[in-house]
Scaffold this motif. Structure first.
Motif, PDB file in Angstrom:
ATOM      1  N   MET A 133      19.698  -3.210  -4.056  1.00  0.00           N
ATOM      2  CA  MET A 133      18.733  -3.320  -5.149  1.00  0.00           C
ATOM      3  C   MET A 133      18.432  -4.777  -5.502  1.00  0.00           C
ATOM      4  SD  MET A 133      17.725  -0.304  -6.146  1.00  0.00           S
ATOM      5  CE  MET A 133      18.197   1.427  -6.000  1.00  0.00           C
ATOM      6  N   ASP A 134      19.480  -5.581  -5.704  1.00  0.00           N
ATOM      7  CA  ASP A 134      19.303  -6.935  -6.233  1.00  0.00           C
ATOM      8  C   ASP A 134      18.812  -7.937  -5.192  1.00  0.00           C
ATOM      9  OD1 ASP A 134      20.170  -5.919  -8.596  1.00  0.00           O
ATOM     10  OD2 ASP A 134      22.134  -6.877  -8.587  1.00  0.00           O
ATOM     11  N   ILE A 135      19.141  -7.715  -3.925  1.00  0.00           N
ATOM     12  CA  ILE A 135      18.738  -8.661  -2.887  1.00  0.00           C
ATOM     13  C   ILE A 135      17.443  -8.239  -2.201  1.00  0.00           C
ATOM     14  CG2 ILE A 135      19.439  -9.734  -0.695  1.00  0.00           C
ATOM     15  CD1 ILE A 135      22.317  -9.497  -1.568  1.00  0.00           C
ATOM     16  N   SER A 140      11.475  -7.550  -4.230  1.00  0.00           N
ATOM     17  CA  SER A 140      10.213  -7.208  -3.586  1.00  0.00           C
ATOM     18  C   SER A 140       9.253  -6.559  -4.578  1.00  0.00           C
ATOM     19  CB  SER A 140      10.473  -6.263  -2.408  1.00  0.00           C
ATOM     20  OG  SER A 140       9.283  -6.015  -1.693  1.00  0.00           O
ATOM     21  N   ILE A 141       9.791  -5.745  -5.481  1.00  0.00           N
ATOM     22  CA  ILE A 141       8.954  -5.138  -6.524  1.00  0.00           C
ATOM     23  C   ILE A 141       8.384  -6.215  -7.436  1.00  0.00           C
ATOM     24  CG2 ILE A 141       9.003  -3.676  -8.583  1.00  0.00           C
ATOM     25  CD1 ILE A 141      11.036  -1.910  -7.182  1.00  0.00           C
ATOM     26  N   LEU A 186      17.364   8.319 -15.522  1.00  0.00           N
ATOM     27  CA  LEU A 186      16.145   7.557 -15.774  1.00  0.00           C
ATOM     28  C   LEU A 186      15.385   7.304 -14.477  1.00  0.00           C
ATOM     29  CD1 LEU A 186      17.563   4.928 -18.307  1.00  0.00           C
ATOM     30  CD2 LEU A 186      16.363   7.064 -18.808  1.00  0.00           C
ATOM     31  N   HIS A 187      14.090   7.572 -14.502  1.00  0.00           N
ATOM     32  CA  HIS A 187      13.217   7.306 -13.367  1.00  0.00           C
ATOM     33  C   HIS A 187      12.078   6.389 -13.816  1.00  0.00           C
ATOM     34  CE1 HIS A 187      15.280  10.938 -11.962  1.00  0.00           C
ATOM     35  NE2 HIS A 187      14.930  10.597 -10.742  1.00  0.00           N
ATOM     36  N   TYR A 188      11.647   5.532 -12.910  1.00  0.00           N
ATOM     37  CA  TYR A 188      10.574   4.584 -13.202  1.00  0.00           C
ATOM     38  C   TYR A 188       9.471   4.757 -12.160  1.00  0.00           C
ATOM     39  CZ  TYR A 188      14.266   2.420 -15.998  1.00  0.00           C
ATOM     40  OH  TYR A 188      15.276   2.190 -16.904  1.00  0.00           O
ATOM     41  N   PHE A 189       8.245   4.833 -12.649  1.00  0.00           N
ATOM     42  CA  PHE A 189       7.113   5.102 -11.761  1.00  0.00           C
ATOM     43  C   PHE A 189       6.646   3.837 -11.048  1.00  0.00           C
ATOM     44  CE2 PHE A 189       2.453   5.192 -11.190  1.00  0.00           C
ATOM     45  CZ  PHE A 189       2.382   6.202 -10.240  1.00  0.00           C
ATOM     46  N   LEU A 190       6.455   3.959  -9.726  1.00  0.00           N
ATOM     47  CA  LEU A 190       5.845   2.903  -8.920  1.00  0.00           C
ATOM     48  C   LEU A 190       4.610   3.483  -8.249  1.00  0.00           C
ATOM     49  CD1 LEU A 190       8.892   1.176  -7.151  1.00  0.00           C
ATOM     50  CD2 LEU A 190       7.582   0.354  -9.115  1.00  0.00           C
ATOM     51  N   SER A 191       3.480   2.847  -8.453  1.00  0.00           N
ATOM     52  CA  SER A 191       2.225   3.338  -7.892  1.00  0.00           C
ATOM     53  C   SER A 191       2.231   3.239  -6.370  1.00  0.00           C
ATOM     54  CB  SER A 191       1.056   2.529  -8.461  1.00  0.00           C
ATOM     55  OG  SER A 191      -0.159   2.891  -7.830  1.00  0.00           O
ATOM     56  N   GLY A 192       1.549   4.189  -5.739  1.00  0.00           N
ATOM     57  CA  GLY A 192       1.500   4.221  -4.287  1.00  0.00           C
ATOM     58  C   GLY A 192       0.837   3.007  -3.672  1.00  0.00           C
ATOM     59  N   ARG A 193      -0.028   2.329  -4.416  1.00  0.00           N
ATOM     60  CA  ARG A 193      -0.755   1.189  -3.855  1.00  0.00           C
ATOM     61  C   ARG A 193       0.158  -0.003  -3.556  1.00  0.00           C
ATOM     62  NH1 ARG A 193      -4.513  -0.604  -8.849  1.00  0.00           N
ATOM     63  NH2 ARG A 193      -4.573   1.664  -9.110  1.00  0.00           N
ATOM     64  N   TYR A 194       1.345  -0.051  -4.199  1.00  0.00           N
ATOM     65  CA  TYR A 194       2.246  -1.184  -4.004  1.00  0.00           C
ATOM     66  C   TYR A 194       3.401  -0.879  -3.047  1.00  0.00           C
ATOM     67  CZ  TYR A 194      -0.112  -2.361  -8.374  1.00  0.00           C
ATOM     68  OH  TYR A 194      -1.058  -2.589  -9.342  1.00  0.00           O
ATOM     69  N   LEU A 195       3.556   0.367  -2.658  1.00  0.00           N
ATOM     70  CA  LEU A 195       4.750   0.758  -1.912  1.00  0.00           C
ATOM     71  C   LEU A 195       4.807   0.160  -0.508  1.00  0.00           C
ATOM     72  CD1 LEU A 195       5.093   4.496  -2.994  1.00  0.00           C
ATOM     73  CD2 LEU A 195       6.277   2.485  -3.893  1.00  0.00           C
ATOM     74  N   LYS A 196       3.676   0.081   0.174  1.00  0.00           N
ATOM     75  CA  LYS A 196       3.682  -0.460   1.536  1.00  0.00           C
ATOM     76  C   LYS A 196       4.089  -1.930   1.567  1.00  0.00           C
ATOM     77  CE  LYS A 196       0.958  -0.740   5.786  1.00  0.00           C
ATOM     78  NZ  LYS A 196      -0.330  -0.383   6.443  1.00  0.00           N
ATOM     79  N   PRO A 197       3.471  -2.810   0.760  1.00  0.00           N
ATOM     80  CA  PRO A 197       3.916  -4.213   0.787  1.00  0.00           C
ATOM     81  C   PRO A 197       5.345  -4.397   0.290  1.00  0.00           C
ATOM     82  CG  PRO A 197       2.294  -3.849  -0.955  1.00  0.00           C
ATOM     83  CD  PRO A 197       2.292  -2.631  -0.103  1.00  0.00           C
ATOM     84  N   ILE A 198       5.771  -3.566  -0.658  1.00  0.00           N
ATOM     85  CA  ILE A 198       7.159  -3.656  -1.140  1.00  0.00           C
ATOM     86  C   ILE A 198       8.131  -3.387  -0.004  1.00  0.00           C
ATOM     87  CG2 ILE A 198       8.888  -2.495  -2.576  1.00  0.00           C
ATOM     88  CD1 ILE A 198       6.750  -2.147  -4.711  1.00  0.00           C
ATOM     89  N   TRP A 199       7.870  -2.320   0.748  1.00  0.00           N
ATOM     90  CA  TRP A 199       8.789  -1.942   1.827  1.00  0.00           C
ATOM     91  C   TRP A 199       8.727  -2.928   2.993  1.00  0.00           C
ATOM     92  CZ3 TRP A 199      12.717   1.195   1.514  1.00  0.00           C
ATOM     93  CH2 TRP A 199      13.362   1.606   2.684  1.00  0.00           C
ATOM     94  N   GLN A 200       7.520  -3.365   3.346  1.00  0.00           N
ATOM     95  CA  GLN A 200       7.377  -4.309   4.451  1.00  0.00           C
ATOM     96  C   GLN A 200       8.038  -5.641   4.135  1.00  0.00           C
ATOM     97  OE1 GLN A 200       3.128  -4.391   5.179  1.00  0.00           O
ATOM     98  NE2 GLN A 200       3.255  -2.759   6.706  1.00  0.00           N
ATOM     99  N   ASP A 201       7.993  -6.047   2.887  1.00  0.00           N
ATOM    100  CA  ASP A 201       8.627  -7.302   2.493  1.00  0.00           C
ATOM    101  C   ASP A 201      10.149  -7.194   2.590  1.00  0.00           C
ATOM    102  OD1 ASP A 201       8.479  -9.984   1.475  1.00  0.00           O
ATOM    103  OD2 ASP A 201       9.252  -9.203  -0.413  1.00  0.00           O
ATOM    104  N   MET A 202      10.679  -5.989   2.369  1.00  0.00           N
ATOM    105  CA  MET A 202      12.129  -5.790   2.446  1.00  0.00           C
ATOM    106  C   MET A 202      12.639  -5.863   3.877  1.00  0.00           C
ATOM    107  SD  MET A 202      13.047  -2.752  -0.218  1.00  0.00           S
ATOM    108  CE  MET A 202      14.731  -2.764   0.399  1.00  0.00           C
ATOM    109  N   ILE A 203      11.896  -5.250   4.790  1.00  0.00           N
ATOM    110  CA  ILE A 203      12.385  -5.172   6.165  1.00  0.00           C
ATOM    111  C   ILE A 203      11.937  -6.358   7.001  1.00  0.00           C
ATOM    112  CG2 ILE A 203      12.483  -2.663   6.083  1.00  0.00           C
ATOM    113  CD1 ILE A 203       9.884  -2.552   7.603  1.00  0.00           C
TER     114      ILE A 203
END
Length: 203
Positions: A133-135, A140-141, A186-203
């Motif tokens: 989560m932290d690294i 990325s979020i 607790l759940h937090y909403f993340l819009s679908g428009r940001y998910l691809k760059p978030i994941w690509q930045d992680m990997i």
């Protein structure tokens, strides 16, 4: 027939059932009660995902789903052995669920943490969750989401954990029996428009 036969007759009565009409066409219907999919990017959740930053191990997959994953195991001889490991034995955690349905949970598998001596233990230690989560995930979020979304999100695994158990600690002040036992999912909403760059930045 159910009452037996009389002593005068040794032949039981004939039970006649109506013969079905075989000329009537029959149809076959299918009932899909569950399915599973393997994806390589969070963008599969086009309508967004509700994330849990402190996932509970109680939501892990505990039953056999009859799927396996190939994991490389280095032997003492130095050779690499490919082992077929049941999916529910591989360390993983519940990340959240697709916004489109509460019945579509999202799991992250970490095959690199699998060890033969762990047996069927699929839990991920808090130390590894915090690193993930932290690294990777939270930075990325913060990089790809606008401030109006970020302001509602926890900025670290520790912060999310405190929010999760805050209600239990407050209730524990009045009732010692439930101190630390109340956990808010607790759940937090993340819009679908940001998910691809978030994941690509992680990997």
């Amino acid at each position: 027939l159910l009452c037996g036969i009389s002593s005068e007759s040794q032949t039981p009565p004939t039970l006649e059932l109506p013969i079905p009409d075989l000329s009537i066409a029959t149809t076959t219907t299918y009932d899909i009660d569950s399915f599973i999919a393997k994806v390589k990017c969070l963008s599969v959740a086009s309508k967004g995902v509700r994330v849990q930053f402190t996932p509970s191990s109680q939501k892990n997959i505990s039953s056999d789903v009859h799927l396996f994953s190939k994991i490389e195991e280095r032997l003492a001889s130095g050779k690499v052995h490919v082992r077929q490991v049941p999916l529910h034995h591989i360390p993983h955690f519940y990340l959240g669920h697709l916004t489109s349905s509460l019945y579509l949970p999202l799991y992250v598998f970490l095959p690199g943490l699998w060890q033969k001596n762990l047996g069927t233990n699929s839990y991920v230690a808090n130390q590894h969750l915090q690193q993930w989560m932290d690294i990777g995930f939270i930075p990325s979020i913060l990089q790809h989401c606008p401030p109006d979304i970020v302001q509602h999100l926890p900025l670290s695994f520790a912060s999310a954990s405190m929010n999760t158990f805050a209600r239990g600690r407050e209730l524990g002040i009045q009732n010692r029996e439930v101190y630390g036992a109340k956990r808010q999912e607790l759940h937090y909403f993340l819009s679908g428009r940001y998910l691809k760059p978030i994941w690509q930045d992680m990997i």
